[in-house]
Motif scaffolding. Sequence first.
Motif, short mmCIF file in Angstrom:
data_model
loop_
_atom_site.label_atom_id
_atom_site.label_comp_id
_atom_site.label_asym_id
_atom_site.label_seq_id
_atom_site.Cartn_x
_atom_site.Cartn_y
_atom_site.Cartn_z
N ALA A 134 0.86 -1.18 0.00
CA ALA A 134 0.00 0.00 0.00
C ALA A 134 0.89 1.22 0.00
O ALA A 134 1.84 1.31 0.78
N SER A 135 0.60 2.17 -0.89
CA SER A 135 1.43 3.37 -0.98
C SER A 135 0.54 4.59 -1.26
O SER A 135 0.50 5.09 -2.39
N ARG A 140 -0.82 -7.42 3.92
CA ARG A 140 -2.14 -7.02 3.44
C ARG A 140 -3.08 -6.69 4.58
O ARG A 140 -3.86 -5.72 4.51
N ALA A 141 -3.02 -7.47 5.66
CA ALA A 141 -3.87 -7.19 6.82
C ALA A 141 -3.50 -5.86 7.46
O ALA A 141 -4.37 -5.10 7.90
N ILE A 142 -2.20 -5.58 7.53
CA ILE A 142 -1.76 -4.31 8.08
C ILE A 142 -2.23 -3.15 7.21
O ILE A 142 -2.66 -2.11 7.71
N ALA A 143 -2.19 -3.33 5.89
CA ALA A 143 -2.65 -2.29 4.98
C ALA A 143 -4.14 -2.02 5.18
O ALA A 143 -4.58 -0.86 5.18
N ALA A 195 -5.80 -2.50 7.95
CA ALA A 195 -5.94 -1.83 9.25
C ALA A 195 -5.54 -0.36 9.16
O ALA A 195 -6.03 0.47 9.93
N GLY A 196 -4.67 -0.04 8.21
CA GLY A 196 -4.23 1.35 8.03
C GLY A 196 -5.24 2.23 7.35
O GLY A 196 -5.08 3.46 7.31
N ARG A 197 -6.30 1.64 6.77
CA ARG A 197 -7.43 2.38 6.19
C ARG A 197 -7.00 3.46 5.19
O ARG A 197 -7.50 4.58 5.20
N GLY A 198 -6.01 3.12 4.38
CA GLY A 198 -5.60 4.04 3.33
C GLY A 198 -4.72 5.18 3.78
O GLY A 198 -4.36 6.05 2.97
N ARG A 199 -4.36 5.18 5.06
CA ARG A 199 -3.53 6.27 5.59
C ARG A 199 -2.08 5.84 5.84
O ARG A 199 -1.23 6.69 6.12
N VAL A 200 -1.84 4.54 5.76
CA VAL A 200 -0.52 4.00 6.12
C VAL A 200 0.10 3.30 4.91
O VAL A 200 -0.55 2.46 4.27
N ALA A 201 1.34 3.65 4.60
CA ALA A 201 2.08 2.97 3.54
C ALA A 201 2.64 1.66 4.10
O ALA A 201 3.15 1.63 5.22
N VAL A 202 2.54 0.60 3.33
CA VAL A 202 3.04 -0.71 3.75
C VAL A 202 3.93 -1.26 2.64
O VAL A 202 3.49 -1.40 1.49
N HIS A 203 5.16 -1.57 3.00
CA HIS A 203 6.12 -2.10 2.03
C HIS A 203 6.79 -3.34 2.61
O HIS A 203 7.15 -3.36 3.80
N ARG A 204 6.98 -4.35 1.78
CA ARG A 204 7.75 -5.53 2.18
C ARG A 204 9.18 -5.37 1.66
O ARG A 204 9.39 -4.99 0.51
N LEU A 205 10.12 -5.67 2.53
CA LEU A 205 11.53 -5.61 2.14
C LEU A 205 11.98 -6.99 1.67
O LEU A 205 11.83 -7.98 2.39
N LEU A 206 12.52 -7.05 0.47
CA LEU A 206 13.12 -8.28 -0.05
C LEU A 206 14.62 -8.16 0.18
O LEU A 206 15.30 -7.36 -0.47
N ASN A 207 15.12 -8.94 1.13
CA ASN A 207 16.53 -8.84 1.49
C ASN A 207 17.44 -9.22 0.32
O ASN A 207 17.07 -9.99 -0.57
N SER A 208 18.65 -8.70 0.36
CA SER A 208 19.62 -9.00 -0.69
C SER A 208 20.08 -10.45 -0.61
O SER A 208 20.27 -11.11 -1.63
#
Length: 219
Positions: free
Chosen positions: A19-20, A58-61, A63-76
């Motif tokens: 979510a961004s 996705r659940a966190i996004a 819960a953020g109700r469109g106000r919170v950015a959610v990004h997953r980090l793919l480690n190197s």
Amino acid sequence: MLRPRRTPSPTGARLLDTASPERAEGAVLVLHGGAQRRMPAATRRTQLSVIRMVPIARAIARAGRGRVAVHRLLNSYRGWHSEQTPTDDVAWALTELRERHGDVPVVLVGHSLGGRAALVAGADPAVTGVVALNPWLYPTDDSRLEGTEVLVVHGDADRIAPLDRARTVVQRLSRRTRTELVVVEGGKHAMLSHSRVFTRHASDFVARLLGDRSAEASR
């Protein structure tokens, strides 16, 4: 509309957007686990340790109700190596979040080694909260997390990341900052049979913490 500048990671780590929103009031960085290999091995999107965090993000996004950015980090790389650790990737990701969303409060949510990375990297001034799910820890692990709220959710049937180690680290951290340990009865390391419990604790924590911060900022 101008797009935020994106700086490539020098190690090859990547951010995967869940979510961004255009004007995020907070941001969540979701960190996966992954067993270490004898030789450094690149991380792939299709690894189970990476996929495991998709429903949580996705659940966190939601819960953020469109106000919170959610990004997953793919480690190197997989695991924790002396030359390259997940915390190096987190440091890059936090800089990238500032470039994209400005100086918003950040919550780190990590599983297994990602949980350990979240606790270590949580000392960054932008981080206001840390959620560690079945974190794989050393009993000597410590971090300067004053002012950062910490939640550790750990299954008592975890045979990979010992609960006793988590108890020891939580006790140490609680001397400096607000720290809570939630024990999931019958919960195993992969969080499969009790996935809703782990997910609910993580999303509720983020909604409360970033929701409270957003309300304060609007006063």
